[in-house]
Scaffold this motif. Structure first.
Motif, PDB file in Angstrom:
ATOM      1  N   LEU A  24       6.042   1.009  13.561  1.00 34.45           N
ATOM      2  CA  LEU A  24       5.159   0.342  12.602  1.00 34.45           C
ATOM      3  C   LEU A  24       3.967   1.222  12.254  1.00 34.45           C
ATOM      4  O   LEU A  24       3.283   1.735  13.131  1.00 34.45           O
ATOM      5  N   GLU A  25       3.743   1.386  10.963  1.00 38.43           N
ATOM      6  CA  GLU A  25       2.558   2.075  10.447  1.00 38.43           C
ATOM      7  C   GLU A  25       1.891   1.110   9.480  1.00 38.43           C
ATOM      8  O   GLU A  25       2.481   0.727   8.463  1.00 38.43           O
ATOM      9  N   ALA A  26       0.680   0.684   9.796  1.00 39.70           N
ATOM     10  CA  ALA A  26       0.045  -0.333   8.959  1.00 39.70           C
ATOM     11  C   ALA A  26      -1.464  -0.279   9.089  1.00 39.70           C
ATOM     12  O   ALA A  26      -1.997   0.154  10.112  1.00 39.70           O
ATOM     13  N   VAL A  27      -2.134  -0.733   8.027  1.00 42.16           N
ATOM     14  CA  VAL A  27      -3.587  -0.895   8.028  1.00 42.16           C
ATOM     15  C   VAL A  27      -3.871  -2.336   7.625  1.00 42.16           C
ATOM     16  O   VAL A  27      -3.465  -2.777   6.546  1.00 42.16           O
ATOM     17  N   ILE A  28      -4.548  -3.056   8.490  1.00 44.46           N
ATOM     18  CA  ILE A  28      -4.785  -4.476   8.282  1.00 44.46           C
ATOM     19  C   ILE A  28      -6.281  -4.739   8.320  1.00 44.46           C
ATOM     20  O   ILE A  28      -6.981  -4.293   9.236  1.00 44.46           O
ATOM     21  N   GLY A  29      -6.774  -5.446   7.327  1.00 37.79           N
ATOM     22  CA  GLY A  29      -8.197  -5.748   7.244  1.00 37.79           C
ATOM     23  C   GLY A  29      -8.487  -7.189   7.596  1.00 37.79           C
ATOM     24  O   GLY A  29      -7.655  -8.081   7.372  1.00 37.79           O
ATOM     25  N   PHE A  30      -9.669  -7.407   8.158  1.00 37.65           N
ATOM     26  CA  PHE A  30     -10.091  -8.750   8.553  1.00 37.65           C
ATOM     27  C   PHE A  30     -11.490  -9.009   8.013  1.00 37.65           C
ATOM     28  O   PHE A  30     -12.426  -8.282   8.319  1.00 37.65           O
ATOM     29  N   ASP A  31     -11.608 -10.042   7.198  1.00 41.29           N
ATOM     30  CA  ASP A  31     -12.906 -10.493   6.711  1.00 41.29           C
ATOM     31  C   ASP A  31     -13.205 -11.804   7.424  1.00 41.29           C
ATOM     32  O   ASP A  31     -12.682 -12.855   7.068  1.00 41.29           O
ATOM     33  N   LEU A  32     -14.029 -11.715   8.453  1.00 40.80           N
ATOM     34  CA  LEU A  32     -14.274 -12.861   9.327  1.00 40.80           C
ATOM     35  C   LEU A  32     -15.624 -13.511   9.060  1.00 40.80           C
ATOM     36  O   LEU A  32     -16.094 -14.329   9.848  1.00 40.80           O
ATOM     37  N   GLY A  33     -16.249 -13.145   7.947  1.00 39.94           N
ATOM     38  CA  GLY A  33     -17.488 -13.782   7.539  1.00 39.94           C
ATOM     39  C   GLY A  33     -18.716 -13.169   8.163  1.00 39.94           C
ATOM     40  O   GLY A  33     -18.645 -12.442   9.158  1.00 39.94           O
ATOM     41  N   ALA A  34     -19.877 -13.472   7.547  1.00 41.93           N
ATOM     42  CA  ALA A  34     -21.180 -13.046   8.071  1.00 41.93           C
ATOM     43  C   ALA A  34     -21.213 -11.551   8.382  1.00 41.93           C
ATOM     44  O   ALA A  34     -21.678 -11.126   9.429  1.00 41.93           O
ATOM     45  N   ALA A  35     -20.708 -10.755   7.463  1.00 45.64           N
ATOM     46  CA  ALA A  35     -20.721  -9.301   7.581  1.00 45.64           C
ATOM     47  C   ALA A  35     -19.826  -8.780   8.701  1.00 45.64           C
ATOM     48  O   ALA A  35     -19.977  -7.639   9.145  1.00 45.64           O
ATOM     49  N   ASP A  36     -18.926  -9.616   9.193  1.00 45.19           N
ATOM     50  CA  ASP A  36     -17.989  -9.190  10.235  1.00 45.19           C
ATOM     51  C   ASP A  36     -16.664  -8.808   9.588  1.00 45.19           C
ATOM     52  O   ASP A  36     -15.738  -9.626   9.469  1.00 45.19           O
ATOM     53  N   ARG A  37     -16.579  -7.554   9.178  1.00 44.43           N
ATOM     54  CA  ARG A  37     -15.352  -7.028   8.576  1.00 44.43           C
ATOM     55  C   ARG A  37     -14.820  -5.896   9.446  1.00 44.43           C
ATOM     56  O   ARG A  37     -15.579  -5.027   9.868  1.00 44.43           O
ATOM     57  N   LEU A  64       2.325  -9.868   8.117  1.00 41.52           N
ATOM     58  CA  LEU A  64       1.592 -10.749   9.021  1.00 41.52           C
ATOM     59  C   LEU A  64       2.482 -11.242  10.158  1.00 41.52           C
ATOM     60  O   LEU A  64       2.044 -11.313  11.306  1.00 41.52           O
ATOM     61  N   ALA A  65       3.736 -11.579   9.841  1.00 33.97           N
ATOM     62  CA  ALA A  65       4.637 -12.078  10.881  1.00 33.97           C
ATOM     63  C   ALA A  65       4.870 -11.012  11.946  1.00 33.97           C
ATOM     64  O   ALA A  65       4.907 -11.319  13.152  1.00 33.97           O
ATOM     65  N   ARG A  66       5.010  -9.762  11.536  1.00 31.77           N
ATOM     66  CA  ARG A  66       5.206  -8.673  12.503  1.00 31.77           C
ATOM     67  C   ARG A  66       3.934  -8.453  13.320  1.00 31.77           C
ATOM     68  O   ARG A  66       3.978  -8.289  14.544  1.00 31.77           O
ATOM     69  N   PHE A  67       2.803  -8.466  12.644  1.00 35.46           N
ATOM     70  CA  PHE A  67       1.537  -8.246  13.319  1.00 35.46           C
ATOM     71  C   PHE A  67       1.300  -9.301  14.391  1.00 35.46           C
ATOM     72  O   PHE A  67       0.851  -8.987  15.508  1.00 35.46           O
ATOM     73  N   ALA A  68       1.597 -10.547  14.082  1.00 36.20           N
ATOM     74  CA  ALA A  68       1.314 -11.645  15.007  1.00 36.20           C
ATOM     75  C   ALA A  68       2.150 -11.571  16.277  1.00 36.20           C
ATOM     76  O   ALA A  68       1.838 -12.259  17.260  1.00 36.20           O
ATOM     77  N   GLN A  69       3.184 -10.739  16.290  1.00 38.37           N
ATOM     78  CA  GLN A  69       4.039 -10.604  17.468  1.00 38.37           C
ATOM     79  C   GLN A  69       3.625  -9.455  18.377  1.00 38.37           C
ATOM     80  O   GLN A  69       4.254  -9.225  19.416  1.00 38.37           O
TER      81      GLN A  69
END
Length: 234
Positions: free
Chosen positions: A144-157, A212-217
């Motif tokens: 797996l080669e992937a880049v995943i971003g998370f925007d969790l609010g309040a400047a938490d990226r 997402l399904a692969r990432f969650a595993q």
């Protein structure tokens, strides 16, 4: 020994155990309530006092101040002033402070085996990202080669980069990531650790949705510890 104790008190350091064991001294350094969690919050870079309080809502301003002073005196973090026009103080780990990541991860992985661990309790953005670093299974990520971003609010990226059987997680702009998740840490955690569907917990998914399904595993929780026969009666 008495002279050394007086020196320790003058420097603001605690000596609880009078024990030469490294584990005992580790507890003297970070064993007070909130200390390890403050280190956890700083593992992804410098934070302002207000940002630490927001990430640790159960801590009072007075206790947070005390812990920051103690950790600075122990050599684990430093306080510095951002240049103009910000002119705001931030706290960041020293190189030695960053080395605490490994024992924090080992301790966390050990503790989640407790039957009393409840993954549905609130958690901070840094806590979720640290859990990814802790629970990542290199075997499941093979190829797996992937880049995943998370925007969790309040400047938490955050941006997680997966490749060659490893994961790197840093604070940063997630706009260019192949998959982007927007929600609270608890919502994203419910997908990864609770098997929930994104739409059921209110997480917005942009980009490569099948990823997402692969990432969650990739982050299996270890089996719960068994209780030895007779242990409850001891």
């Amino acid at each position: 020994m008495k002279s050394q104790k007086l020196t320790d008190v003058a420097a603001g350091r605690s000596r609880w155990y009078d024990d030469a064991c490294g584990t005992a001294h580790a507890l003297e350094l970070v064993g007070e309530r909130w200390s390890l969690l403050i280190l956890r919050e700083l593992m992804f870079g410098a934070r302002r006092f207000s940002e630490l309080r927001r990430a640790l809502p159960g801590i009072s301003a007075n206790v947070l101040t005390q812990r920051l002073v103690g950790l600075e005196q122990a050599g684990l973090l430093v306080r510095r002033l951002l240049p103009s026009p910000a002119n705001v103080a931030v706290y960041e780990l020293t190189p030695w402070g960053y080395e605490a990541e490994e024992p924090i991860k080992v301790l966390g992985r050990w503790a989640v085996r407790s039957p009393d661990h409840d993954p549905t309790l609130p958690l901070s953005a840094a806590s979720l990202m640290m859990s990814f670093r802790t629970m990542f299974d290199a075997g499941r990520a093979a190829g797996l080669e992937a880049v995943i971003g998370f925007d969790l609010g309040a400047a938490d990226r955050f941006v997680a980069t997966i490749g060659q059987g490893a994961i790197a997680v840093v604070r940063g702009d997630c706009a260019s990531a192949g998959l982007r998740l927007t929600g609270t840490p608890e919502q994203v955690g419910a997908i990864v650790y609770g098997g929930a569907a994104a739409q059921d917990v209110g997480v917005r998914v942009d980009g490569d949705a099948p990823l997402l399904a692969r990432f969650a595993q990739l982050f299996p929780l270890p089996e719960k510890a068994g209780i030895a026969p007779g242990a409850a009666a001891q």
